[in-house]
Design a protein around this motif. Structure first.
Motif, PDB file in Angstrom:
ATOM      1  N   UNK A   1       2.656 -33.115 -46.359  1.00 26.99           N
ATOM      2  CA  UNK A   1       1.699 -32.096 -45.978  1.00 26.99           C
ATOM      3  C   UNK A   1       0.783 -32.702 -44.922  1.00 26.99           C
ATOM      4  N   UNK A   2       0.666 -32.103 -43.764  1.00 24.63           N
ATOM      5  CA  UNK A   2      -0.101 -32.743 -42.693  1.00 24.63           C
ATOM      6  C   UNK A   2      -1.615 -32.726 -42.890  1.00 24.63           C
ATOM      7  N   UNK A   3      -2.145 -31.856 -43.747  1.00 24.13           N
ATOM      8  CA  UNK A   3      -3.596 -31.733 -43.823  1.00 24.13           C
ATOM      9  C   UNK A   3      -4.191 -32.185 -45.157  1.00 24.13           C
ATOM     10  N   UNK A   4      -3.548 -31.901 -46.277  1.00 28.11           N
ATOM     11  CA  UNK A   4      -4.212 -32.041 -47.565  1.00 28.11           C
ATOM     12  C   UNK A   4      -3.910 -33.371 -48.241  1.00 28.11           C
TER      13      UNK A   4
END
Length: 105
Positions: A57-60
């Motif tokens: 997941x790139x953000x979380x």
């Protein structure tokens, strides 16, 4: 093309799939046997592994990762005192598309 005695051809094969590599090595050795030249069999070099780490997941979630690897297999074949007939047969071989060949005289 004149080839003097004492020369050798070193064939280095690389591939990501090992069964394509063994098939192509067998065909090269069989062509060397049909032309009555000396060859030192398949020398296997250690497989090289490249491991890539990718975030799921790139953000979380920074801790959630996936690992992918690519293995590259290499083999070496030496052909001693080749004649012009062996070189012609080696140039006309049908090698699979997934195999990379490097030839040194």
């Amino acid at each position: 093309m004149k080839i003097t005695e004492g020369n050798k051809i070193r064939i280095k094969l690389r591939s990501y799939t090992h069964y394509l590599l063994t098939e192509s090595c067998k065909t090269i050795i069989n062509t060397a046997k049909t032309t009555n030249t000396k060859s030192s069999g398949t020398i296997t070099l250690p497989t090289k592994r490249k491991i890539y780490c990718v975030l799921r997941s790139p953000h979380v979630d920074k801790d959630s990762r996936e690992h992918f690897e690519i293995k590259s297999h290499t083999r070496i074949i030496d052909i001693y005192e080749p004649s012009s007939q062996t070189i012609d047969y080696l140039m006309k071989l049908n090698i699979p598309a997934g195999v990379d060949i490097e030839i040194k005289l």
